[in-house]
Design a protein around this motif. Structure first.
Motif, PDB file in Angstrom:
ATOM      1  N   VAL A 104      -2.279  72.395 122.584  1.00 57.08           N
ATOM      2  CA  VAL A 104      -2.517  71.056 122.077  1.00 57.08           C
ATOM      3  C   VAL A 104      -2.886  71.103 120.602  1.00 57.08           C
ATOM      4  CG1 VAL A 104      -4.020  69.037 122.253  1.00 57.08           C
ATOM      5  CG2 VAL A 104      -3.152  70.134 124.311  1.00 57.08           C
ATOM      6  N   GLY A 105      -2.196  70.305 119.826  1.00 59.98           N
ATOM      7  CA  GLY A 105      -2.456  70.266 118.398  1.00 59.98           C
ATOM      8  C   GLY A 105      -1.177  69.989 117.646  1.00 59.98           C
ATOM      9  N   GLN A 106      -1.188  70.325 116.368  1.00 61.75           N
ATOM     10  CA  GLN A 106      -0.011  70.080 115.546  1.00 61.75           C
ATOM     11  C   GLN A 106       1.211  70.826 116.074  1.00 61.75           C
ATOM     12  OE1 GLN A 106      -1.704  71.414 111.743  1.00 61.75           O
ATOM     13  NE2 GLN A 106      -1.535  69.311 111.017  1.00 61.75           N
ATOM     14  N   HIS A 107       0.974  72.092 116.486  1.00 63.15           N
ATOM     15  CA  HIS A 107       2.105  72.898 116.953  1.00 63.15           C
ATOM     16  C   HIS A 107       2.815  72.226 118.125  1.00 63.15           C
ATOM     17  CE1 HIS A 107      -1.376  74.060 119.410  1.00 63.15           C
ATOM     18  NE2 HIS A 107      -0.494  74.189 120.375  1.00 63.15           N
ATOM     19  N   GLY A 137      -4.525  66.374 127.162  1.00 67.82           N
ATOM     20  CA  GLY A 137      -4.543  67.048 125.858  1.00 67.82           C
ATOM     21  C   GLY A 137      -5.450  68.257 125.884  1.00 67.82           C
ATOM     22  N   MET A 161      -6.549  71.798 125.232  1.00 67.21           N
ATOM     23  CA  MET A 161      -6.391  73.086 124.551  1.00 67.21           C
ATOM     24  C   MET A 161      -6.680  74.180 125.573  1.00 67.21           C
ATOM     25  SD  MET A 161      -8.389  72.402 120.976  1.00 67.21           S
ATOM     26  CE  MET A 161      -8.203  74.054 120.307  1.00 67.21           C
ATOM     27  N   ASP A 195      -3.904  78.819 116.602  1.00 63.03           N
ATOM     28  CA  ASP A 195      -4.946  79.850 116.549  1.00 63.03           C
ATOM     29  C   ASP A 195      -6.226  79.345 117.212  1.00 63.03           C
ATOM     30  OD1 ASP A 195      -4.604  78.184 114.223  1.00 63.03           O
ATOM     31  OD2 ASP A 195      -6.287  79.215 113.297  1.00 63.03           O
ATOM     32  N   GLY A 196      -6.384  78.023 117.285  1.00 61.00           N
ATOM     33  CA  GLY A 196      -7.529  77.479 118.009  1.00 61.00           C
ATOM     34  C   GLY A 196      -7.280  77.502 119.517  1.00 61.00           C
ATOM     35  N   SER A 197      -6.214  76.864 119.925  1.00 65.41           N
ATOM     36  CA  SER A 197      -5.928  76.710 121.361  1.00 65.41           C
ATOM     37  C   SER A 197      -5.841  78.038 122.088  1.00 65.41           C
ATOM     38  CB  SER A 197      -4.609  75.968 121.549  1.00 65.41           C
ATOM     39  OG  SER A 197      -4.712  74.636 121.131  1.00 65.41           O
ATOM     40  N   ASN A 212      -2.458  78.717 111.384  1.00 60.46           N
ATOM     41  CA  ASN A 212      -2.697  78.050 110.100  1.00 60.46           C
ATOM     42  C   ASN A 212      -4.161  78.188 109.687  1.00 60.46           C
ATOM     43  OD1 ASN A 212      -3.844  76.343 111.976  1.00 60.46           O
ATOM     44  ND2 ASN A 212      -2.365  74.687 111.688  1.00 60.46           N
ATOM     45  N   TYR A 215      -6.624  76.902 110.872  1.00 59.13           N
ATOM     46  CA  TYR A 215      -7.376  75.659 111.078  1.00 59.13           C
ATOM     47  C   TYR A 215      -7.218  75.155 112.498  1.00 59.13           C
ATOM     48  CZ  TYR A 215      -8.104  74.464 106.099  1.00 59.13           C
ATOM     49  OH  TYR A 215      -8.502  74.418 104.798  1.00 59.13           O
ATOM     50  N   LEU A 216      -8.158  74.329 112.908  1.00 56.55           N
ATOM     51  CA  LEU A 216      -7.901  73.423 114.032  1.00 56.55           C
ATOM     52  C   LEU A 216      -7.071  72.309 113.410  1.00 56.55           C
ATOM     53  CD1 LEU A 216     -11.468  73.414 115.636  1.00 56.55           C
ATOM     54  CD2 LEU A 216      -9.420  74.630 116.409  1.00 56.55           C
ATOM     55  N   GLY A 217      -5.782  72.604 113.324  1.00 57.72           N
ATOM     56  CA  GLY A 217      -4.914  71.854 112.423  1.00 57.72           C
ATOM     57  C   GLY A 217      -4.886  70.349 112.664  1.00 57.72           C
ATOM     58  N   MET A 218      -4.754  69.954 113.907  1.00 55.33           N
ATOM     59  CA  MET A 218      -4.629  68.518 114.167  1.00 55.33           C
ATOM     60  C   MET A 218      -5.900  67.778 113.784  1.00 55.33           C
ATOM     61  SD  MET A 218      -2.563  66.242 114.947  1.00 55.33           S
ATOM     62  CE  MET A 218      -1.189  66.427 116.086  1.00 55.33           C
ATOM     63  N   VAL A 219      -7.029  68.414 114.017  1.00 56.98           N
ATOM     64  CA  VAL A 219      -8.288  67.770 113.651  1.00 56.98           C
ATOM     65  C   VAL A 219      -8.424  67.747 112.126  1.00 56.98           C
ATOM     66  CG1 VAL A 219     -10.791  67.805 113.933  1.00 56.98           C
ATOM     67  CG2 VAL A 219      -9.330  68.526 115.829  1.00 56.98           C
TER      68      VAL A 219
HETATM   69  C1  LIG Z   1     -10.442  71.565 125.145  1.00 54.17           C
HETATM   70  C2  LIG Z   1     -10.224  70.769 123.920  1.00 54.17           C
HETATM   71  N1  LIG Z   1     -11.178  70.707 122.979  1.00 54.17           N
HETATM   72  C3  LIG Z   1     -10.978  69.985 121.854  1.00 54.17           C
HETATM   73  C4  LIG Z   1      -9.813  69.301 121.647  1.00 54.17           C
HETATM   74  C5  LIG Z   1      -9.608  68.484 120.395  1.00 54.17           C
HETATM   75  N2  LIG Z   1      -8.485  68.993 119.606  1.00 54.17           N
HETATM   76  C6  LIG Z   1      -7.234  68.460 119.652  1.00 54.17           C
HETATM   77  S1  LIG Z   1      -6.146  69.251 118.699  1.00 54.17           S
HETATM   78  C7  LIG Z   1      -7.312  70.345 118.171  1.00 54.17           C
HETATM   79  C8  LIG Z   1      -6.978  71.432 117.189  1.00 54.17           C
HETATM   80  C9  LIG Z   1      -6.064  72.428 117.757  1.00 54.17           C
HETATM   81  O1  LIG Z   1      -5.989  73.513 116.884  1.00 54.17           O
HETATM   82  P1  LIG Z   1      -4.948  74.663 117.079  1.00 54.17           P
HETATM   83  O2  LIG Z   1      -4.897  75.074 118.491  1.00 54.17           O
HETATM   84  O3  LIG Z   1      -5.245  75.733 116.091  1.00 54.17           O
HETATM   85  O4  LIG Z   1      -3.556  73.968 116.782  1.00 54.17           O
HETATM   86  P2  LIG Z   1      -2.966  73.322 115.448  1.00 54.17           P
HETATM   87  O5  LIG Z   1      -3.328  71.856 115.489  1.00 54.17           O
HETATM   88  O6  LIG Z   1      -3.569  74.019 114.285  1.00 54.17           O
HETATM   89  O7  LIG Z   1      -1.505  73.527 115.593  1.00 54.17           O
HETATM   90  C10 LIG Z   1      -8.547  70.062 118.739  1.00 54.17           C
HETATM   91  C11 LIG Z   1      -9.789  70.792 118.453  1.00 54.17           C
HETATM   92  C12 LIG Z   1      -8.847  69.377 122.683  1.00 54.17           C
HETATM   93  N3  LIG Z   1      -7.682  68.726 122.612  1.00 54.17           N
HETATM   94  N4  LIG Z   1      -9.063  70.134 123.777  1.00 54.17           N
END
Ligand SMILES: Cc1ncc(C[n+]2csc(CCOP(=O)(O)OP(=O)(O)O)c2C)c(N)n1
Lengths: 558, 167
Positions: A388-391, A414, A416, A441-443, A468, A470-474
């Motif tokens: 979940v996120g930008q990717h 949604g 992660m 890198d977050g998920s 990236n 970052y927690l990119g989407m945030v």
């Molecule tokens: C379990 C959980 N915690 C928090 C979030 C809020 N959230 C949505 S997108 C995101 C960032 C995701 O970062 P990453 O996995 O690195 O993907 P990117 O957006 O950088 O591609 C977060 C923290 C979520 N969706 N799920």
């Protein structure tokens, strides 16, 4: 025989090939039964991973996924996976151990009120009170999970009951008086829908995950081609309609294409099939499709007129209904030329606003480029799981799904941490297919431990981390809506994913150069066993276009 | 989006008599933000089945959405949104009134007019039992409150359809 041996018989009778699970005191009897049962068991590293793996398995194969956990912490670790399955209508049966009946209600060791905790997040649940109930409960659970609107079902079995001796008799009938999903679809309403479609001048078909659940992708195509109906899909519906098709507008909603969102905005008739007008799709609800009448086809009557009033509601199985709808429509022999003007308008949007991004001039890998490279390297023929996120959004936009059950992600909740275990489950269910996981890198760090499971069991998923930093989407939201005040979204470049992959017994790789990326990906795909790749991409790139949260769909930015 | 009707609704719900069914129903209301006005549960003539009578305010909630969501619960067998004109509905209420001497007779007279019963008398109090429609009980409450209402208990409504058909 012991009730747990009956459990195994029931699972076999339901055609279960594999169970994802984790043992503990309260489900020890069940684990004992595995020794002789001849059912594959995948020992996950975290129950949440087990739940998502069962979900990935279910989504990729169309069968019911099964996940096992012990009582207390085992069961509470499932909560996210159960909610996820509920939100995305995924059929998964969760069997949890419970403390012995004499301890129930005493705050006994590892006691948690599993039934109470999960009640709001299940389609149904069973608390076993007598060992004789077990076989029937299992068959009822499978029936409930897979029929109607699919969903998760929990069966909680106290330890002492699971080891009791019972006279096992196979259950051949399941009769639930309070559960009779409507499947047929009302013929009069179907005829009405056909007429509405035949007279619409600016129609749009809006299809969701329900089409995939109903295995109705072919029927959806038949409807689209019964005339030149433009088609858009939700995030969950991607693959229900082939992306290369000229009638395909792209995804709709928050990160959908302008063509799809503008078409919805100007439509005079929207035929929604197996979707639920989620807020990520509608944007500002009161300004959603202001000129349209709605045909709403759904297996769940409660979805109809929940968010937008349906002018023509049709409750039932999408495959059934679409077949009849196509027949009715053909019989009307409508004037096909009436859609000319509409298509001209759509073509203008498509030409003016294609999905696009500015590629880098040097070797830097843009995230969108990574997805395109993956598409190229896999020939568009992989099962793609995402986190979940930008990717996730870039994967949805740039990997052109042309078949159902090829795109597995957490749409409703949604979640992660969904992607990697879901990919593991998908790969177990579809051993002959390439399964990739696109993650961030977050998920990835939320369930990366399942890489150990993959290494142990030889489950050859290929994990591509869009790194990236970052927690990119945030970060994107902070950039756009919080004045660039980046609060706690910087992940640095840690951990060292290469070493982490190796520590788990997988192959680790790192890609940093766009010019060799397609070949590098091919090499990763050709490597045996699980592979985790750290792909270094542009740090601050945004997903566009975008409907700002709460804004109307026509006000897309970017 | 579903239409709000504006009136009070009485839902009569047949459920399987299994543990946790009431929790599922109450939980569904809590989770979706539907507010229950009254709720009564009791056995039916079939021991496998219980009946829940539930009232809620149609001005606050889209009733058809409430009904559809309830229908999704596997243990729910049947739901009827009872039409007031086709339904006999009753509530039981008990009132404890702090009265003595002269006032006592007056309260007892009111009680008689409402066809209530005196179920407990002490020197300084009366307990009165009244059954009837919600309106009647509320009217009775208005009458006795000024005398010194100590407490009041209401069961919530039970309802049954008129005529031969099953509710
Ligand atoms: C379990 C959980 N915690 C928090 C979030 C809020 N959230 C949505 S997108 C995101 C960032 C995701 O970062 P990453 O996995 O690195 O993907 P990117 O957006 O950088 O591609 C977060 C923290 C979520 N969706 N799920």
């Amino acid at each position: 025989m012991r009730a747990v041996d009956a459990v195994m018989e029931c699972l076999k009778a339901e055609g279960v090939e594999v169970v994802f699970g984790y043992p503990g005191g309260a489900n020890l009897p069940t684990y004992d039964a595995f020794v002789d049962a001849g059912i594959r068991h995948v020992l996950v590293r975290h129950e949440q991973g087990g739940g998502h793996a069962a979900s990935g398995y279910a989504r990729a194969t169309g069968k019911v996924g099964v996940c096992l956990a012990t009582s207390g912490p085992g069961a509470t670790n499932l909560v996210t996976a159960i909610t996820d399955a509920m939100m995305d209508s995924t059929p998964v049966v969760f069997i949890t151990g419970q403390v012995r009946t004499e301890l129930l209600g005493t705050d006994g060791f590892q006691e948690a009120d599993t039934l109470g905790i999960t009640m709001p997040i299940v389609k149904h649940s069973f608390m076993i009170q007598h060992p004789l109930e077990i076989p029937r409960a299992i068959h009822e659970a499978f029936h409930i999970a897979r029929t109607g609107r699919p969903g998760p079902v929990v069966i909680d079995i106290p330890q002492d009951l699971s080891r009791a001796e019972i006279d096992y008799e196979p259950v051949t009938d399941v009769h639930l008086p309070g559960y009779q999903p409507t499947t047929e679809g009302n013929q009069k309403q179907i005829r009405q829908a056909a007429k509405a479609l035949a007279s619409a001048r600016r129609p749009v078909i809006y299809a969701g995950g329900g089409v995939i659940n109903a295995n109705a992708a072919e029927e959806l195509c038949a409807l689209a081609r019964a005339d030149r109906f433009p088609v858009t899909c939700t995030l969950m519906g991607l693959g229900a309609f082939p992306a290369p098709d000229p009638q395909w507008l792209g995804m709709l909603g928050m990160h959908g294409t302008r063509a799809a969102n503008y078409a919805i905005d100007e439509a005079d008739l929207i035929c929604c099939i197996g979707a639920r007008f989620d807020d990520r799709v509608t944007g500002k609800l009161s300004e959603f499709a202001p000129r349209a009448k709605f045909i709403h086809i759904d297996i769940d009557p409660a979805e109809i007129s929940k968010n937008v009033p349906a002018h023509i509601p049709i409750v039932g199985d999408a495959k059934n209904i679409l077949t009849k709808l196509v027949a009715e429509y053909r019989a009307l022999e409508p004037d096909r030329s009436r859609l000319e003007e509409w298509w001209q308008r759509i073509e203008t949007w498509r030409e003016r606003h294609p999905l696009a991004y500015e590629d880098s001039a040097d070797t830097e890998i843009k995230p969108q480029f990574l997805i395109q490279a993956l598409y190229e390297a896999t020939g568009g023929d992989a099962i793609v799981c995402s986190d979940v996120g930008q990717h996730q959004m870039w994967a949805a936009q740039y990997y052109h799904f042309d078949k159902p059950r090829r795109w597995i992600n957490s749409g409703g909740l949604g979640t992660m941490g969904y992607g990697l275990p879901a990919a593991m489950g998908a790969a177990v269910g579809c051993p002959d297919q390439t399964v990739v996981c696109i993650t961030g890198d977050g998920s990835v760090q939320m369930n990366v431990q399942e890489l150990a499971t993959c290494a142990e069991d030889g489950i050859p998923i290929k994990v591509f981390i869009m790194n990236n930093g970052y927690l990119g989407m945030v970060r994107q939201w902070q950039e756009l809506f919080w004045d660039r005040r980046y609060s706690h979204v910087d992940m640095g470049r840690f951990p060292d994913f290469l070493k982490l992959a190796e520590a788990y017994g997988a192959t680790g790789m790192r890609f940093t150069d766009k010019t060799t990326l397609v070949d590098d990906i091919r090499a990763a795909l050709a490597t045996d066993g699980p592979v985790m790749v750290d792909v270094r991409v542009t740090a601050e790139e945004n997903v566009y276009p975008m409907i700002a949260p709460g804004a109307p769909a026509r006000d897309m930015v970017g | 989006m579903s239409l709000r009707s504006g009136r009070k609704h009485t839902l009569s719900i047949l459920v399987e008599n299994k543990p946790g069914v009431l929790t599922r129903i109450a939980g569904l209301f809590a989770r979706r933000g539907f507010n229950i006005d009254t709720l009564t549960v009791g056995p039916t003539d079939d021991e496998r089945i219980s009946r829940i009578t539930l009232t809620l305010d149609g001005a606050l909630h889209p009733i058809d959405q409430v009904v559809k969501q309830l229908h999704k619960l596997i243990n729910v067998l049947k739901i009827r949104d009872l039409e007031p004109t086709d339904t006999v509905a009753r509530e039981l209420a008990m009132f404890k009134v702090a009265v003595d001497g002269a006032q006592r007779a007056e309260v007892m007279q009111i009680c008689e007019i409402f066809r209530g019963k005196v179920v407990d008398v002490t020197k300084r109090s009366l307990v009165l039992e009244v059954t009837g429609t919600t309106d009647k009980i509320e009217a009775f409450e208005r009458m006795v409150r000024p005398f010194g209402l100590v407490e009041m208990m209401r069961t919530g409504e039970i309802a049954i359809s008129r005529g031969r058909g099953e509710t």
